[in-house]
Scaffold this motif. Structure first.
Motif, PDB file in Angstrom:
ATOM      1  N   LEU A 233       0.863  -0.919  -0.049  1.00  0.00           N
ATOM      2  CA  LEU A 233       0.141  -0.142   0.125  1.00  0.00           C
ATOM      3  C   LEU A 233       0.800   1.215  -0.048  1.00  0.00           C
ATOM      4  CD1 LEU A 233      -2.557  -1.303   2.697  1.00  0.00           C
ATOM      5  CD2 LEU A 233      -2.986  -1.249   0.184  1.00  0.00           C
ATOM      6  N   THR A 234       0.555   2.478  -0.869  1.00  0.00           N
ATOM      7  CA  THR A 234       1.148   3.602  -0.802  1.00  0.00           C
ATOM      8  C   THR A 234       0.289   4.684  -0.351  1.00  0.00           C
ATOM      9  OG1 THR A 234       0.414   3.998  -3.022  1.00  0.00           O
ATOM     10  CG2 THR A 234       2.474   2.761  -2.827  1.00  0.00           C
ATOM     11  N   ASP A 235      -0.773   4.699  -0.414  1.00  0.00           N
ATOM     12  CA  ASP A 235      -1.837   5.951  -0.084  1.00  0.00           C
ATOM     13  C   ASP A 235      -3.118   5.434   0.207  1.00  0.00           C
ATOM     14  OD1 ASP A 235      -2.832   8.400   0.453  1.00  0.00           O
ATOM     15  OD2 ASP A 235      -2.315   9.196  -1.703  1.00  0.00           O
ATOM     16  N   LEU A 236      -3.496   5.755   1.466  1.00  0.00           N
ATOM     17  CA  LEU A 236      -4.923   5.519   2.099  1.00  0.00           C
ATOM     18  C   LEU A 236      -5.412   6.769   2.525  1.00  0.00           C
ATOM     19  CD1 LEU A 236      -4.449   2.067   3.770  1.00  0.00           C
ATOM     20  CD2 LEU A 236      -5.215   2.474   1.589  1.00  0.00           C
ATOM     21  N   SER A 237      -4.910   7.937   2.166  1.00  0.00           N
ATOM     22  CA  SER A 237      -5.399   9.324   2.836  1.00  0.00           C
ATOM     23  C   SER A 237      -6.741   9.532   2.685  1.00  0.00           C
ATOM     24  CB  SER A 237      -4.409  10.266   2.140  1.00  0.00           C
ATOM     25  OG  SER A 237      -4.565  10.288   0.701  1.00  0.00           O
TER      26      SER A 237
ATOM     27  N   THR B 183       5.319   6.539   2.538  1.00  0.00           N
ATOM     28  CA  THR B 183       6.528   7.317   2.675  1.00  0.00           C
ATOM     29  C   THR B 183       6.314   8.592   3.436  1.00  0.00           C
ATOM     30  OG1 THR B 183       5.848   8.625   0.698  1.00  0.00           O
ATOM     31  CG2 THR B 183       7.387   6.796   0.272  1.00  0.00           C
ATOM     32  N   SER B 184       4.853   8.601   4.039  1.00  0.00           N
ATOM     33  CA  SER B 184       4.726   9.914   4.890  1.00  0.00           C
ATOM     34  C   SER B 184       3.604   9.812   5.650  1.00  0.00           C
ATOM     35  CB  SER B 184       4.287  11.059   4.003  1.00  0.00           C
ATOM     36  OG  SER B 184       3.687  12.114   4.657  1.00  0.00           O
TER      37      SER B 184
ATOM     38  N   ASN C 138       8.546   3.151   4.360  1.00  0.00           N
ATOM     39  CA  ASN C 138       9.748   4.084   4.002  1.00  0.00           C
ATOM     40  C   ASN C 138       9.506   5.502   4.065  1.00  0.00           C
ATOM     41  OD1 ASN C 138      11.902   4.436   2.155  1.00  0.00           O
ATOM     42  ND2 ASN C 138      10.774   5.053   0.396  1.00  0.00           N
ATOM     43  N   ILE C 139       8.931   5.561   5.344  1.00  0.00           N
ATOM     44  CA  ILE C 139       8.945   6.898   6.103  1.00  0.00           C
ATOM     45  C   ILE C 139      10.209   7.610   6.382  1.00  0.00           C
ATOM     46  CG2 ILE C 139       7.897   8.312   8.176  1.00  0.00           C
ATOM     47  CD1 ILE C 139       5.797   6.633   6.743  1.00  0.00           C
ATOM     48  N   THR C 140      10.346   8.668   5.687  1.00  0.00           N
ATOM     49  CA  THR C 140      11.677   9.286   5.558  1.00  0.00           C
ATOM     50  C   THR C 140      11.851  10.481   6.436  1.00  0.00           C
ATOM     51  OG1 THR C 140      11.076  10.696   3.561  1.00  0.00           O
ATOM     52  CG2 THR C 140      12.152   8.637   3.194  1.00  0.00           C
TER      53      THR C 140
ATOM     54  N   CYS D 133      13.774   7.221   8.630  1.00  0.00           N
ATOM     55  CA  CYS D 133      13.502   8.292   9.565  1.00  0.00           C
ATOM     56  C   CYS D 133      14.233   8.005  10.703  1.00  0.00           C
ATOM     57  CB  CYS D 133      12.168   8.765   9.867  1.00  0.00           C
ATOM     58  SG  CYS D 133      11.047   7.469  10.666  1.00  0.00           S
ATOM     59  N   GLU D 134      14.784   6.569  11.172  1.00  0.00           N
ATOM     60  CA  GLU D 134      15.406   6.081  12.192  1.00  0.00           C
ATOM     61  C   GLU D 134      16.607   6.693  12.195  1.00  0.00           C
ATOM     62  OE1 GLU D 134      14.482   2.291  14.389  1.00  0.00           O
ATOM     63  OE2 GLU D 134      14.823   1.922  12.437  1.00  0.00           O
TER      64      GLU D 134
END
Length: 246
Positions: free
Chosen positions: A163-167, A185-186, A205-207, A230-231
Motif C-alpha cells: 500500500l502507498t496511499d490511504l489518505s 513514505t509519509s 519508507n517513512i523518510t 527516518c530512524e
C-alpha cells in the motif's frame, strides 16, 4: 460409565469403527484409476502434461468467499478473509485460463445488493486483511472499496499489501492499526484515524517525521517506526516523543 469387555465405552467403539471404515476407504483409493474430468477439452493449452491434471475445483479458484452459493457466512464473522478479486477476463485469456469464466455470470442489481449485505463490512470490529497479494490496480481498488465501509472497525491489520496511499480512507473508530511492510513514505498517506491508540508502521519508507504532530489530537499511546529511513535522522527519538500539549 458402561464399558465393554474390551475396555472400550460404546462411544469409543463407535468412533473406532468409523475410523477403521475411513482407513479402508483411503486404502482402496490407491487402487482407483484416475478419471479425467469431462471438460478436459475446454482447458486448452493451460494444462501442463508434466503436472497433475487440473482438479474440478480449479474452476472456483478465482471466486471470493461471498461468491460461492449456498452458504450464509457474513463478512463480520471472518477475521482473515481473502478479499482480492480474481483476474480480469482479458488476463484470464492471456493466461489461457478462460475455462474459469463459465463459473462467472452477469450479476443483477438485486444480487449486487445481496452481496453487499453478505459482505457486511460495516459491522466488522476486528479484521485482518494482511498478505492479500494485491499485484494489480483493480485489486487495490477493491481493497479500498472495503476499507471505506469499515466504519466500526476497532482493530485492523493491513500487513504486507504494498500500500502507498490511504489518505482518502477514514476509520472513525479504529484504535489499533498495523500497516507494517507496506510502501508508505509519509504520515499524510495514512487513513484518517482520530481514535488511534496503537499504530505500527514498521518496515515502510517513512523518510521524515513531518506530520507526526497531527497525532497530538488523538489518544495515541504507542507508535512503532522500526526499520524506516527516518530512524537515521538526528534527534529521532526526541522528535518521535512529541508533546500532546504543543
Amino acid at each position: 460409565l458402561l464399558s465393554s469387555s474390551s475396555g472400550l465405552t460404546p462411544s469409543n467403539q463407535k468412533f473406532l469403527n468409523s475410523y477403521s471404515s475411513c482407513c479402508s476407504i483411503l486404502r482402496d483409493a490407491h487402487h482407483i484409476l484416475p478419471v479425467l474430468p469431462q471438460n478436459r477439452g475446454t482447458l486448452g493449452q493451460s494444462w501442463d502434461p508434466r503436472l497433475p491434471f487440473p482438479l474440478p475445483s480449479d474452476s472456483f479458484k478465482y471466486l471470493g468467499w461471498c461468491d460461492i452459493e449456498e452458504h450464509g457466512v457474513r463478512g463480520n464473522q471472518l477475521l482473515c478473509p481473502r478479499v482480492r478479486e480474481g483476474p480480469s477476463e482479458e488476463e484470464l485469456f492471456f493466461r489461457k485460463e478462460e475455462y474459469t469464466l463459465k463459473r462467472r455470470k452477469q450479476v443483477t442489481d438485486t444480487e449486487k445488493w445481496e452481496k453487499r449485505l453478505q459482505e457486511n463490512w460495516e459491522n466488522c470490529a476486528e479484521l485482518n486483511l494482511s498478505f492479500q497479494d494485491l499485484g494489480d490496480l483493480y485489486q487495490v481498488e477493491n481493497l479500498k472499496r472495503i476499507l471505506h465501509r469499515l466504519i466500526r472497525v476497532e482493530k485492523l491489520w493491513l500487513v504486507d499489501n504494498s500500500l502507498t496511499d490511504l489518505s482518502a480512507i477514514r476509520l472513525p473508530r479504529c484504535r489499533e492499526l498495523n500497516v507494517n511492510k507496506n510502501h508508505f513514505t509519509s504520515f499524510r498517506q495514512l487513513p484518517k484515524i482520530p481514535q488511534i491508540q496503537h499504530l505500527s508502521l514498521a518496515e515502510n519508507n517513512i523518510t521524515s517525521l513531518r506530520g507526526i504532530s497531527d497525532f497530538r489530537h488523538t489518544p495515541l499511546e504507542s507508535l512503532v517506526l522500526q526499520r524506516n529511513p527516518c530512524e537515521f535522522q538526528e534527534r529521532y527519538r526526541q522528535k518521535q516523543e512529541f508533546k500532546r500539549d504543543v
